[in-house]
Structure formats: structure tokens, C-alpha cells
Write an enzyme that holds these catalytic residues in place. Structure first.
Site, mmCIF file in Angstrom:
data_model
loop_
_atom_site.group_PDB
_atom_site.id
_atom_site.type_symbol
_atom_site.label_atom_id
_atom_site.label_comp_id
_atom_site.label_asym_id
_atom_site.label_seq_id
_atom_site.Cartn_x
_atom_site.Cartn_y
_atom_site.Cartn_z
ATOM 1 N N GLU A 1 8.758 -4.017 13.149
ATOM 2 C CA GLU A 1 8.721 -2.952 12.146
ATOM 3 C C GLU A 1 7.460 -2.144 12.449
ATOM 4 O OE1 GLU A 1 7.602 -3.953 8.105
ATOM 5 O OE2 GLU A 1 8.771 -2.274 7.346
ATOM 6 N N LYS B 1 -1.162 -7.043 -9.312
ATOM 7 C CA LYS B 1 -2.145 -7.166 -8.228
ATOM 8 C C LYS B 1 -1.771 -6.098 -7.197
ATOM 9 C CE LYS B 1 -3.086 -8.313 -4.541
ATOM 10 N NZ LYS B 1 -3.513 -7.297 -3.513
ATOM 11 N N PHE C 1 0.808 -1.223 0.000
ATOM 12 C CA PHE C 1 0.000 0.000 0.000
ATOM 13 C C PHE C 1 0.837 1.268 0.000
ATOM 14 C CE2 PHE C 1 0.834 -0.202 4.593
ATOM 15 C CZ PHE C 1 1.038 1.135 4.888
ATOM 16 N N CYS D 1 9.464 1.849 3.428
ATOM 17 C CA CYS D 1 10.343 0.735 3.799
ATOM 18 C C CYS D 1 11.768 1.227 4.013
ATOM 19 C CB CYS D 1 10.320 -0.338 2.730
ATOM 20 S SG CYS D 1 10.995 0.253 1.187
ATOM 21 N N GLU E 1 -5.023 -3.630 -2.093
ATOM 22 C CA GLU E 1 -6.455 -3.350 -2.119
ATOM 23 C C GLU E 1 -6.804 -2.132 -1.268
ATOM 24 O OE1 GLU E 1 -4.703 -5.478 -0.700
ATOM 25 O OE2 GLU E 1 -5.725 -6.794 0.702
#
Ligand code: NAD
Length: 510
Positions: A395, A188, A164, A296, A191
């Protein structure tokens, strides 16, 4: 990490955007009967519903991509490059439209979203050089009258599964080199913020990309598993959290697919006593709280060496009240909300666990959020964090910066190298010798020297070590060309009847 098997089903409504698949060069509404909600994180209000693909819909998408492959791989390199120049132009012209979609569904501020698109564009620009990137080697007269040459050919249908936090850039890391190499690509997207992928699909079509070459299947675990199991998907690129990266790698390779799976991170910024404290504080604040820490490559831990923490923590603290938290479309905002309410609450929980486990809460972002129902958490700072604490071990992926104090450089290095993740790291010092030693010793894939977020430029490759990457290939740059092609070596001789004879010996070159 999301638990997608239980994805909530939202009833379609005329007020909500309906985010469909993109198959065969057109928007295709889902037929699975399953949908997921999409929110505007700044308001906390649902803005759309996204279709969640079934196994059959994924199969239809892959079949459409497979049908397009034969033609696409035969398109001359010059024409493919020309098409990439058009893609670059269109994405560039619509960069703000894409960025606004990112703000609306991810929540990051517009300037940051523009930066995301700009870094994705760099990868598209790199892919424009595809005729050069795909050049093979040639050895004339490898043996008498024999030439040997190498070529690289596309894999076929390749899939990308994306997180995301960079809904436009991370897909660009994948589809740009994959298509440039002659593959058909099935994306893909996450969502949580799926709209920009559809918008980009429209741009690719407008640029002249043949139908079926770029496909979007919206979905959750069902779609991911269908891609992993599909016999016509040759390779999978994944970026997301470590548990899912491991799952993708294990399940993809088990079925003979080529897989690169980039996982989570815990990036340490080591600050030595000789560092410029004001510069280090600027860097720590920028790298920890940019995009609300949902990068990240965000700095999650500052490792303050040998007493520098006594100056550095106040210097960081002093800057925090100036960080403007608010709606991403407000030009004054520097940091937006987190992506979902659940994620915001989870991140805020580290302030409680940090306090109860002995850390000092220097700034608690729960007290500095804008009014309303947006998923906001203000900038937060924990000092005196130790490696056993949850705030250090996990994390966090939010605007909570931890400071760990250590006595020596060796202790700092050990801390970084003992961490299970190895995405990025940085050292702040004026001592070039120590910086070079750090670069030599540290177990991480991307290293910054007085640079807090060392995301490589597009003509290098991006990737971490240890639990931050499963597989051998890093993303974009030269390694992506290797990942999205397979090598073939041709040994060739033009027949010369005058020298032809039967010879059952093993071919030799001398
Ligand atoms: P995530 O792992 O939850 O989701 C990533 C993708 O995997 C999504 O498309 C999602 O639909 C799918 N997915 C989620 N759960 C699944 C399951 N159980 N089975 C199959 N597929 C599943 O990650 P996220 O929350 O979207 O993104 C944040 C994470 O991504 C962080 O851990 C961050 O560090 C990482 N990330 C890493 C990099 C990198 O380059 N290493 C870059 C960006 C983000």
C-alpha cells in the site's frame, strides 16, 4: 504504519502550539513528560508539540468517561437528539476553522479538507435521527398475555483510535454514532495531526454535551495499549494500517472487548475496452492524486484490460502537468504535500524500485515539487507494473499510480480478488451486464460502477473485506448503531392472579 515506541521527544517551546488532552470537559496538559512533534507539511517546519499520554493518564481519562456514563445514558432521546442538532449546527458553522487545522497539520488542500468535514457532517446528521435509529421491536401476544420486545442499550465507555489521513472525518464516523447511542467516547487521534480533535471537543462542550462524555487522550502506542488493556473500555473502533488493525483486533478481542478495526487498502480501478477513455482518465487522476493519494479509498492501481492502456495511459499522462501541487492554503493548489518527510521519502522510493523491477516510469513526481522544505512529491505514474513488483504489492499511500495491463476481464477480476486487501474497487465500462457481474463476483467491501471513489453515503456503512477490516461491523450507518449498542429482549406479563398456577414445564408459546 508508525513506530511509536520511539516517538521523538520535542522540548516544549513558547513558539510551538501545545496540544493537550481533553478530559472532564477541559484541556488537560500531559504529565507523562513525553511529547511528540507536529509539523506543517507544506513548510516542513515544526508547528507544535503534542502530549503523549501515560498509562495513568489514560486511566484518568477512562475514569472520567465512566463517571459521566450513568447520567449520559439516562438523558432522554429527545434531548439527546436536540443536542445533536446543536452539535451539527456548530460543526457546520466552524467547518472552515476545522478544515484550516487539517491543512496546517495534514497538508491536504483547503477544498479537500472542506470535503472531509462535509462528509463527517453527514454522519453527524445521520446521528441526529437517533430516536428512530434506537427503536426496538415489539411483539404483542407472543404467548397468552405475554409480550416480547427488544431494546438496544449503550455499551459504556468506548474508544476510538484514528489515522492521520482523515483527522476530523474518521473520528466523526465513530463519536457521532457512539454518543448518539448513549456511550461515552474516548478518542485517541493520530499524533501527527491532533489539533482538530481538541477543537471539535470545544464545540461539543459549547453545544451542551456534558463533561466527560467526550474525551481526547493524545498519545502513541502507550496510550493505545492502555486503552486495549483497560477493563472499563467496552469496545474499540480503529482505523489505520493493516498490521496495527490486526494487532488492535487480536489484543482487544482477547480481553473480551467488541472491536472493529479497519485496515489498509490497495484499490483497483478496472477499465474495460468499451469504457469512455477520457472519463476514465479524469477519474483515475482525481482518485489517485486527490489528497496526495493519502486516502484509504484512493485508486492505487489502474487495471487496463485488452489494449485500452494504449489510449488510457497517454490520456492520464496528458493530464498530469495540469495538477497544481502546492501549499494547501493556496487556492490554486489541487494537491498538497505528504504528511511527513519520512513518508514522502518512502513513497518516492517506489519510483526507484518500480524502475529497477521493470516498470516504466511515465511521470516521476520528484522532478515537479515546489521549492522549499515541504514534504512534497509530485504526481507519479508507473506503467507495465506486474503483481510481483513492490509498487503493486505494497500500500503506497501516496501520489504514485500504477497501471497493470491484462488481456481479459477474467484476468482483471482475478487480480482484484487475489489481492490481500479488499477495501474499495471500481469498474469503468458502458456494459451494464459486465458491471453487474463484477459487482457480483468481486471480493471488496465497496464497489464503484463508473465511480472511482465509492465511499458510501452516511446512511449506508463503510468497510472493506479481507485485510482491510478485522471484525464484523463496518463503520457509521446502520452497522455503527448495532456496534455501539447491545441488544436486550424482554418477555413480559402483567400478573393475572386468576390464571396463575405452578407449572414446571418448559415455557411454550402455543
Ligand atoms: P497507523 O496504523 O500508523 O496509525 C493509526 C493509529 O494507530 C494512530 O492513532 C497511531 O497512533 C496508532 N498506532 C500506530 N502504530 C501503533 C502501534 N505500533 N501500536 C499501537 N497503536 C499504533 O495508520 P496511519 O499511518 O495513521 O494511517 C494510514 C493508514 O490508515 C493507511 O494504511 C490507510 O489505508 C489506513 N486507513 C484506512 C481506512 C479504512 O477505512 N480502511 C481509512 C483511513 C485510513
Amino acid at each position: 504504519m508508525t513506530e511509536l515506541a520511539d516517538a521523538p521527544v520535542a522540548a516544549p517551546s513558547t513558539d510551538l502550539d501545545h496540544i493537550t488532552h481533553w478530559i472532564g470537559g477541559a484541556r488537560v496538559p500531559g504529565s507523562s513528560g513525553r511529547q511528540g512533534p507536529v509539523f506543517n507539511p507544506s513548510t516542513g517546519v515544526q508547528s507544535g508539540v503534542v502530549d503523549l499520554a501515560s498509562v495513568d493518564e489514560v486511566d484518568a481519562a477512562v475514569r472520567s468517561a465512566k463517571a459521566a456514563f450513568r447520567t449520559w445514558r439516562s438523558v432522554p432521546l429527545g434531548r439527546r437528539a436536540e443536542l445533536f442538532f446543536s452539535i451539527r449546527q456548530l460543526v457546520h458553522a466552524h467547518r472552515e476553522d476545522i478544515a484550516r487545522l487539517l491543512v496546517a497539520e495534514h497538508g491536504k488542500v483547503l477544498s479537500d479538507a472542506m470535503g472531509e468535514v462535509a462528509r463527517g457532517l453527514e454522519v453527524i446528521e445521520y446521528a441526529c435521527g437517533l430516536p428512530t435509529l434506537l427503536k426496538g421491536g415489539f411483539s404483542e401476544q407472543a404467548s397468552s398475555g405475554i409480550d416480547v420486545y427488544s431494546i438496544r442499550q449503550p455499551l459504556g465507555v468506548v474508544a476510538g483510535i484514528t489515522p492521520f489521513n482523515f483527522p476530523a472525518m474518521v473520528p466523526m464516523w465513530m463519536w457521532a454514532p457512539a454518543l448518539a447511542c448513549g456511550n461515552c467516547f474516548v478518542l485517541k487521534p493520530s499524533e501527527k495531526d491532533p489539533s482538530s480533535s481538541l477543537f471539535v471537543a470545544e464545540l461539543l462542550k459549547q453545544a451542551g454535551l456534558p463533561d466527560g462524555v467526550f474525551t481526547v487522550v493524545q498519545g502513541d502506542k502507550v496510550a493505545v495499549d492502555a486503552l486495549l488493556e483497560h477493563p472499563d473500555v467496552s469496545a474499540v473502533s480503529f482505523v489505520g494500517s493493516t498490521p496495527i488493525a490486526r494487532y488492535i483486533y487480536e489484543n482487544g478481542t482477547k480481553r473480551g472487548k467488541r472491536v472493529q478495526a479497519l485496515g489498509g487498502a490497495k484499490n483497483h480501478m478496472v477499465v474495460l475496452p468499451d469504457a469512455d477513455v477520457e472519463m476514465a482518465a479524469d477519474a483515475a487522476v482525481s482518485a489517485a492524486y486527490g489528497s496526495a493519494g493519502e486516502r484509504c479509498m484512493a485508486v492505487s492501481v489502474v487495471v487496463a484490460v485488452g489494449g485500452v492502456g494504449d489510449d488510457l495511459v497517454p490520456a492520464i499522462q496528458k493530464r498530469l502537468p495540469d495538477v497544481k501541487v502546492g501549499d494547501g492554503l493556496d487556492p490554486a493548489s489541487e494537491m498538497g504535500p505528504l504528511v511527513t518527510r519520512e513518508h514522502r521519502d518512502k513513497v518516492a522510493g517506489y519510483l526507484d524500485s518500480g524502475a529497477s523491477q521493470g516498470a516504466t516510469v511515465v511521470a516521476d513526481g520528484r522532478s515537479t515539487v515546489p521549492e522549499g522544505d515541504g514534504f512534497f512529491l509530485g504526481v507519479s505514474l508507473l506503467d507495465n507494473v506486474t503483481p510481483e513488483m513492490d509498487a503493486y504489492r505494497d500500500e503506497i499511500f501516496g501520489p504514485v499510480l500504477s497501471v497493470v495491463r491484462v488481456d481479459t476481464y477474467e484476468e482483471a477480476l482475478r487480480l482484484v480478488n487475489d489481492n490481500p486487501y479488499g477495501n474499495g474497487t471500481a469498474i469503468f465500462t458502458r456494459d451494464g451486464g459486465v458491471a453487474r457481474q463484477f459487482q457480483f463476483d468481486v471480493n471488496a467491501g465497496m464497489v464503484g460502477i463508473n465511480v472511482p471513489i465509492p465511499v458510501p453515503v452516511a446512511y449506508y456503512s463503510f468497510g472493506g473485506w479481507k485485510a482491510s477490516l478485522f471484525g464484523d461491523s463496518h463503520a457509521y450507518g446502520p452497522e455503527s448503531i448495532h456496534f455501539y449498542t447491545r441488544g436486550k429482549v424482554v418477555t413480559s406479563r402483567w400478573p393475572d392472579p386468576a390464571t396463575s398456577k405452578v407449572d414446571l414445564g418448559f415455557p411454550q408459546t402455543r
